[in-house]
Design a protein around this motif. Structure first.
Motif, PDB file in Angstrom:
ATOM      1  N   GLN A 101       0.836  -1.202   0.000  1.00 30.63           N
ATOM      2  CA  GLN A 101       0.000   0.000   0.000  1.00 30.63           C
ATOM      3  C   GLN A 101       0.874   1.256   0.000  1.00 30.63           C
ATOM      4  N   ALA A 102       1.957   1.229   0.761  1.00 34.14           N
ATOM      5  CA  ALA A 102       2.863   2.376   0.806  1.00 34.14           C
ATOM      6  C   ALA A 102       3.504   2.609  -0.562  1.00 34.14           C
ATOM      7  N   LEU A 103       3.848   1.531  -1.262  1.00 32.45           N
ATOM      8  CA  LEU A 103       4.420   1.675  -2.606  1.00 32.45           C
ATOM      9  C   LEU A 103       3.415   2.293  -3.573  1.00 32.45           C
ATOM     10  N   ARG A 104       2.170   1.868  -3.483  1.00 35.85           N
ATOM     11  CA  ARG A 104       1.132   2.439  -4.352  1.00 35.85           C
ATOM     12  C   ARG A 104       0.984   3.934  -4.102  1.00 35.85           C
ATOM     13  N   ILE A 105       0.989   4.306  -2.828  1.00 37.52           N
ATOM     14  CA  ILE A 105       0.854   5.723  -2.483  1.00 37.52           C
ATOM     15  C   ILE A 105       2.053   6.511  -3.002  1.00 37.52           C
ATOM     16  N   LEU A 106       3.256   5.941  -2.842  1.00 34.92           N
ATOM     17  CA  LEU A 106       4.464   6.609  -3.330  1.00 34.92           C
ATOM     18  C   LEU A 106       4.417   6.787  -4.842  1.00 34.92           C
ATOM     19  N   LYS A 107       3.997   5.752  -5.559  1.00 31.61           N
ATOM     20  CA  LYS A 107       3.911   5.845  -7.018  1.00 31.61           C
ATOM     21  C   LYS A 107       2.927   6.922  -7.443  1.00 31.61           C
ATOM     22  N   LYS A 108       1.802   7.019  -6.747  1.00 31.44           N
ATOM     23  CA  LYS A 108       0.820   8.056  -7.077  1.00 31.44           C
ATOM     24  C   LYS A 108       1.402   9.444  -6.862  1.00 31.44           C
ATOM     25  N   LYS A 109       2.122   9.621  -5.750  1.00 32.23           N
ATOM     26  CA  LYS A 109       2.723  10.925  -5.465  1.00 32.23           C
ATOM     27  C   LYS A 109       3.756  11.289  -6.530  1.00 32.23           C
ATOM     28  N   LEU A 110       4.590  10.326  -6.899  1.00 35.79           N
ATOM     29  CA  LEU A 110       5.606  10.579  -7.918  1.00 35.79           C
ATOM     30  C   LEU A 110       4.959  10.885  -9.266  1.00 35.79           C
ATOM     31  N   GLN A 111       3.880  10.188  -9.571  1.00 38.84           N
ATOM     32  CA  GLN A 111       3.167  10.416 -10.829  1.00 38.84           C
ATOM     33  C   GLN A 111       2.608  11.833 -10.866  1.00 38.84           C
ATOM     34  N   ARG A 112       1.999  12.265  -9.761  1.00 34.46           N
ATOM     35  CA  ARG A 112       1.412  13.605  -9.707  1.00 34.46           C
ATOM     36  C   ARG A 112       2.461  14.693  -9.871  1.00 34.46           C
ATOM     37  N   GLU A 113       3.648  14.463  -9.331  1.00 36.11           N
ATOM     38  CA  GLU A 113       4.706  15.465  -9.415  1.00 36.11           C
ATOM     39  C   GLU A 113       5.449  15.427 -10.740  1.00 36.11           C
ATOM     40  N   GLY A 114       5.204  14.416 -11.550  1.00 37.93           N
ATOM     41  CA  GLY A 114       5.826  14.349 -12.863  1.00 37.93           C
ATOM     42  C   GLY A 114       7.235  13.795 -12.854  1.00 37.93           C
ATOM     43  N   VAL A 115       7.592  13.050 -11.828  1.00 34.78           N
ATOM     44  CA  VAL A 115       8.950  12.514 -11.721  1.00 34.78           C
ATOM     45  C   VAL A 115       9.205  11.474 -12.806  1.00 34.78           C
ATOM     46  N   PHE A 116       8.236  10.603 -13.049  1.00 32.51           N
ATOM     47  CA  PHE A 116       8.417   9.555 -14.054  1.00 32.51           C
ATOM     48  C   PHE A 116       8.583  10.160 -15.445  1.00 32.51           C
ATOM     49  N   ARG A 117       7.802  11.171 -15.731  1.00 30.88           N
ATOM     50  CA  ARG A 117       7.878  11.823 -17.039  1.00 30.88           C
ATOM     51  C   ARG A 117       9.243  12.486 -17.221  1.00 30.88           C
ATOM     52  N   GLU A 118       9.703  13.151 -16.177  1.00 31.98           N
ATOM     53  CA  GLU A 118      11.002  13.816 -16.253  1.00 31.98           C
ATOM     54  C   GLU A 118      12.131  12.797 -16.412  1.00 31.98           C
ATOM     55  N   MET A 119      12.026  11.676 -15.723  1.00 34.18           N
ATOM     56  CA  MET A 119      13.048  10.633 -15.857  1.00 34.18           C
ATOM     57  C   MET A 119      13.101  10.116 -17.294  1.00 34.18           C
ATOM     58  N   ARG A 120      11.937   9.915 -17.882  1.00 36.69           N
ATOM     59  CA  ARG A 120      11.880   9.415 -19.251  1.00 36.69           C
ATOM     60  C   ARG A 120      12.505  10.428 -20.217  1.00 36.69           C
ATOM     61  N   LEU A 121      12.245  11.718 -19.980  1.00 33.78           N
ATOM     62  CA  LEU A 121      12.795  12.744 -20.860  1.00 33.78           C
ATOM     63  C   LEU A 121      14.306  12.875 -20.708  1.00 33.78           C
ATOM     64  N   ARG A 122      14.828  12.587 -19.530  1.00 31.15           N
ATOM     65  CA  ARG A 122      16.257  12.753 -19.284  1.00 31.15           C
ATOM     66  C   ARG A 122      17.074  11.501 -19.583  1.00 31.15           C
ATOM     67  N   GLU A 123      16.432  10.442 -20.044  1.00 30.73           N
ATOM     68  CA  GLU A 123      17.169   9.212 -20.346  1.00 30.73           C
ATOM     69  C   GLU A 123      18.216   9.435 -21.426  1.00 30.73           C
ATOM     70  N   ALA A 124      17.884  10.259 -22.401  1.00 28.75           N
ATOM     71  CA  ALA A 124      18.808  10.511 -23.503  1.00 28.75           C
ATOM     72  C   ALA A 124      18.820  12.004 -23.794  1.00 28.75           C
ATOM     73  N   PHE A 125      19.883  12.442 -24.431  1.00 26.17           N
ATOM     74  CA  PHE A 125      19.997  13.855 -24.774  1.00 26.17           C
ATOM     75  C   PHE A 125      18.938  14.225 -25.801  1.00 26.17           C
ATOM     76  N   GLU A 126      18.354  15.387 -25.603  1.00 21.82           N
ATOM     77  CA  GLU A 126      17.348  15.886 -26.534  1.00 21.82           C
ATOM     78  C   GLU A 126      17.889  17.166 -27.166  1.00 21.82           C
ATOM     79  N   LYS A 127      17.972  17.154 -28.482  1.00 25.88           N
ATOM     80  CA  LYS A 127      18.498  18.325 -29.172  1.00 25.88           C
ATOM     81  C   LYS A 127      17.621  19.537 -28.869  1.00 25.88           C
ATOM     82  N   PRO A 128      18.230  20.710 -28.777  1.00 25.32           N
ATOM     83  CA  PRO A 128      17.451  21.912 -28.461  1.00 25.32           C
ATOM     84  C   PRO A 128      16.298  22.163 -29.430  1.00 25.32           C
TER      85      PRO A 128
END
Length: 76
Positions: free
Chosen positions: A12-39
């Motif tokens: 249950q604690a993991l589910r809550i943590l995942k929801k919080k991270l999702q709301r803050e956009g951490v997963f999205r930011e991690m995906r964007l930072r995996e590789a260099f993105e040209k300007p």
């Protein structure tokens, strides 16, 4: 960020943590930072996101004014 584990219920604690991270956009930011993105690509992506936000805002406003029908809700 903290998540309390109650009664040794780690799942249950993991589910809550995942929801919080999702709301803050951490997963999205991690995906964007995996590789260099040209300007130029970054600029185009941000522009497309801004256009999408504007369209969504305009669509919601038109629905509030009654110019567009609202989507029917799915009942569970």
């Amino acid at each position: 960020m903290q998540v309390l584990v109650r009664d040794n219920n780690v799942d249950q604690a993991l589910r809550i943590l995942k929801k919080k991270l999702q709301r803050e956009g951490v997963f999205r930011e991690m995906r964007l930072r995996e590789a260099f993105e040209k300007p130029s690509i970054k600029k185009a992506r941000e522009k497309a996101e801004a256009i999408g936000r504007q369209r969504k805002l305009a669509r919601k406003q038109m629905q509030r004014e009654g110019l567009l029908p609202t989507k029917p809700r799915k009942d569970k």
